[in-house]
Design a protein around this motif. Sequence first.
Motif, PDB file in Angstrom:
ATOM      1  N   SER A   1     -28.140  27.226  30.253  1.00 59.10           N
ATOM      2  CA  SER A   1     -27.199  27.481  31.335  1.00 59.10           C
ATOM      3  C   SER A   1     -27.446  26.511  32.486  1.00 59.10           C
ATOM      4  CB  SER A   1     -27.347  28.919  31.838  1.00 59.10           C
ATOM      5  OG  SER A   1     -28.612  29.098  32.453  1.00 59.10           O
TER       6      SER A   1
ATOM      7  N   SER B   1     -32.107  21.268  36.361  1.00 63.28           N
ATOM      8  CA  SER B   1     -32.055  20.603  37.664  1.00 63.28           C
ATOM      9  C   SER B   1     -32.026  19.098  37.441  1.00 63.28           C
ATOM     10  CB  SER B   1     -33.278  20.958  38.519  1.00 63.28           C
ATOM     11  OG  SER B   1     -33.317  22.341  38.780  1.00 63.28           O
TER      12      SER B   1
ATOM     13  N   GLN C   1     -28.198  27.262  35.427  1.00 64.23           N
ATOM     14  CA  GLN C   1     -29.339  27.736  36.211  1.00 64.23           C
ATOM     15  C   GLN C   1     -30.680  27.288  35.623  1.00 64.23           C
ATOM     16  OE1 GLN C   1     -26.759  29.728  35.249  1.00 64.23           O
ATOM     17  NE2 GLN C   1     -25.783  29.676  37.278  1.00 64.23           N
ATOM     18  N   GLN C   2     -30.669  26.843  34.367  1.00 62.19           N
ATOM     19  CA  GLN C   2     -31.907  26.412  33.722  1.00 62.19           C
ATOM     20  C   GLN C   2     -32.165  24.923  33.865  1.00 62.19           C
ATOM     21  OE1 GLN C   2     -30.649  28.672  29.923  1.00 62.19           O
ATOM     22  NE2 GLN C   2     -32.890  28.544  29.722  1.00 62.19           N
TER      23      GLN C   2
ATOM     24  N   ARG D   1     -36.894  26.007  31.176  1.00 67.67           N
ATOM     25  CA  ARG D   1     -36.244  25.380  32.318  1.00 67.67           C
ATOM     26  C   ARG D   1     -36.499  23.881  32.227  1.00 67.67           C
ATOM     27  NH1 ARG D   1     -34.255  28.336  36.355  1.00 67.67           N
ATOM     28  NH2 ARG D   1     -34.383  26.529  37.744  1.00 67.67           N
TER      29      ARG D   1
END
Length: 427
Positions: free
Chosen positions: A385, A390, A387-388, A347
Amino acid sequence: MPLKYTALLLLLPCAVIAGQADNTPPPKPHPLKASTQRLIDVTPGAKQALSLAAEGDITPLTTAELEQLIIDAGGSLTKHGRNFADELEQTGATGQFSAEEIAQMVAQTAKGKVNAGHIRKILQQREAAQQPSLVGGRQSDDCPGLVYGAGKREICLPLAELSFADRVVAFTPGEKPSKVPFNNPAKALGEPDYRATQSPDFISIGCDGELLVQFTDNVLVDVAGPDLYIFEVGPFVEKTELAISQDGSSWLEVGVIEGARSDVDINGLVAAGEHYNYVRLRNAGKSCGGMHSGADIDAIAAVGAEIRLSLDSALLFDVGKYQLKPEAKTALDELLAKVAAYGPDIRVTVEGHTDSTGSDSDNKLLSEQRAMSVWQYLAPGLTLSAQQVSIKGYGESRPVASNDDEEGRALNRRVDLLIKPGSRLKR
């Protein structure tokens, strides 16, 4: 003077005296022997310790060190065993010894005085239990990084050597500082390397002493289980007040590390996704002073941690701009290679930061735009992705240095990539 040498010196004058005639006037007392005898007379257990030291059965300590150990434990050279145990309990110092150890002390001091040799034996037993595996870490199939410590104090650090504090920000030794060389705050940085009480591989922070350290290549975050681990060493485990900070000025009080507890969970104290760069330790024990005054700290590790890769904004952007400069390509390509090396199971948080020049709102917007520009360059080279990833802009709110001079402001103008590794850290 080490006791084993004292024991040998005591024997030397005896041989000379044995060879003299009866009518020979007695020699003047040898000053070294007289001084040694005085030390024996005032130090309970010294005769026994000298005998053992002469036989090589124990590690020798000087008389002053024996005395200091007793005083540090809350005792006195003239206290009876039962009084010694009572005093420990009344002063709240019983946490330094187990009930069994106190019972042993009472039994061993039945002849009327605190037995320094017995206290030494307890210290040696503790040190023997603490010493293994405190130097560096070791690999394990159950740990994605390295395992440090041993027994009940074993801890898995997913980021291995990156987990540890990197920089001393400030150190105040307090009212009763430790003696040289046990007053060096830099000994709390990096991986644990404690070997023995006599080896200066740790910092004793002193009575009311305060140590402030910073993580530079990683950050402290909240994860499942322990988040912070303090490698406190030595024969006594002191109470220590713990606080954490994002900017080094506003502090979140975590609480007191009690007794032998070394792992700290910040769950419930911090918001999800928040990370911290600074740790402050303040000695809170009542019994301190002497050679090793206050808590003895060998290392400070972020268990819940993320890797931080930082870029100077001057390499990437013109002043006040968020468009990448042509010459930024080299630095960003190097950053891309580092991120890709951690694999796809990660992440990533991209953070923009500014100095305090300008308005808060303008700085926040500029920091967000710069973070987005960096990610837009990196994204095509990574298979992550949405979602990984920020993207965040913090403006001037999270400085890593003072904004009072240009050097500090330059350090605060940066873009950070925080990487949470996957199942196994690539090293």
